[in-house]
Design an enzyme around this catalytic site. Structure first.
Site, PDB file in Angstrom:
ATOM      1  N   HIS A   1       9.131 -21.567 -23.757  1.00  0.00           N
ATOM      2  CA  HIS A   1      10.119 -21.772 -22.601  1.00  0.00           C
ATOM      3  C   HIS A   1      11.353 -21.264 -23.057  1.00  0.00           C
ATOM      4  O   HIS A   1      11.691 -20.912 -23.816  1.00  0.00           O
ATOM      5  CB  HIS A   1      10.664 -23.465 -22.493  1.00  0.00           C
ATOM      6  CG  HIS A   1      11.194 -23.766 -23.948  1.00  0.00           C
ATOM      7  ND1 HIS A   1      12.336 -23.909 -24.176  1.00  0.00           N
ATOM      8  CD2 HIS A   1      10.595 -24.619 -25.045  1.00  0.00           C
ATOM      9  CE1 HIS A   1      12.616 -24.260 -25.114  1.00  0.00           C
ATOM     10  NE2 HIS A   1      11.459 -24.887 -25.829  1.00  0.00           N
TER      11      HIS A   1
ATOM     12  N   GLU B   1       6.080 -30.551 -27.300  1.00  0.00           N
ATOM     13  CA  GLU B   1       6.731 -30.099 -28.632  1.00  0.00           C
ATOM     14  C   GLU B   1       6.575 -31.176 -29.782  1.00  0.00           C
ATOM     15  O   GLU B   1       6.148 -32.392 -29.606  1.00  0.00           O
ATOM     16  CB  GLU B   1       8.151 -29.885 -28.425  1.00  0.00           C
ATOM     17  CG  GLU B   1       9.070 -29.355 -29.807  1.00  0.00           C
ATOM     18  CD  GLU B   1       8.580 -27.943 -30.170  1.00  0.00           C
ATOM     19  OE1 GLU B   1       7.227 -27.994 -30.647  1.00  0.00           O
ATOM     20  OE2 GLU B   1       9.201 -27.056 -30.297  1.00  0.00           O
TER      21      GLU B   1
END
Length: 282
Positions: A71, A175
């Site tokens: 990202h 994550e």
């Protein structure tokens, strides 16, 4: 779901050199995404080589090409840089923000993060006319920063193939979780409002509330490796397609690297790490 042994097929990209690949030198988006061959026919030769590997593979062996995207910069990245990693891990990551910014839960992209995703889109648009293979399936983390990055990179340009502009959200692509508020996810309902179908699809069994984040337990590296292995097993089991895009985070990308037996790689925010992965039935 079967289990496989995974390994990297090196020699295609700058990034797959386990000895000499230096993220700071290679950068987030090197020319040709790091493809070593710089000839005019580089992508057609690459696709032919991948097809040849699969055509000649023994029973139980499959080759897939993964484009692992991190990202763009989020507010938590800014906060960690502001306070330093040690203070971030020890104290600030457990907060929701400070007087200048909010980083939890599930922080947004910064203006730079948006720009990084736009730069990734530009890189794809530059290489596709040169014959670069496009992802046939896209997968993403459920966290906002990853979905926003995927949206800006792929969904916002209608010149991309239709299959490239749909994504499957997988819980196991999130994550490293626990303790840090930035790694809490939103409810499924809120994610779906921000990223609606049919462009965005949820895997079967995706829960309404975040059932894995814990305030007092940080996920271990072994656990990340295990769920990365489960993602690879799932993709090799459930997809016939060869070219796969994953938009996620540094932690789970390094979990994937651990699962395929290579060292961690500090991919910059907004970067793409291409890898040829071999899967062997065990």
């Amino acid at each position: 779901m079967s289990s496989r042994k995974f390994s990297i097929v090196s020699g295609f990209f700058l990034q797959d050199d386990q000895v000499h690949a230096t993220p700071a030198t290679i950068g987030a988006l090197p020319p040709r995404f790091g493809l070593v061959d710089d000839s005019p026919e580089c992508w057609s030769k690459f696709k032919s080589r991948i097809a040849e590997l699969n055509d000649n593979a023994s029973s139980g062996t499959t080759y897939k090409v993964f484009f692992l995207g991190r990202h763009g910069q989020g507010w938590h990245n800014v906060a960690e840089a502001k306070y330093g990693t040690r203070a971030w891990d020890d104290y600030y990551s457990k907060l929701y923000g400070d007087s200048e910014m909010t980083w939890g839960p599930d922080p947004l992209l910064t203006a730079l993060g948006v720009q990084q995703a736009e730069t990734a889109r530009t890189a794809w648009l530059k290489e596709i006319p040169n014959g670069m293979p496009t992802p046939q399936r896209c997968f993403a983390s459920p966290l906002h920063r990853a979905l926003s990055t995927w949206q800006i990179t792929f969904a916002s340009d209608e010149s991309f193939p239709q299959v490239m502009r749909k994504v499957m959200i997988l819980e196991n692509l999130r994550e490293e979780h626990g303790v840090h508020t930035c790694d809490m996810r939103d409810s499924r309902s809120l994610i779906e409002r921000n990223f609606p179908p049919p462009t965005y699809g949820f895997e079967l069994g995706f829960t309404e509330e975040d059932a894995v984040w814990q305030a007092d337990v940080r996920e271990t590296k072994d656990h990340i490796k295990g769920r990365a292995q489960s993602v690879l097993d799932r993709i090799f089991d459930d997809t016939e397609e060869t070219y796969i895009s994953i938009t996620a985070h540094g932690g789970i990308i390094n979990g994937i690297l651990a699962a395929v037996g290579r060292p961690s790689y500090s991919l910059p925010t907004g970067g793409v790490l291409p890898l040829v992965i071999r899967g062997d039935d065990v």
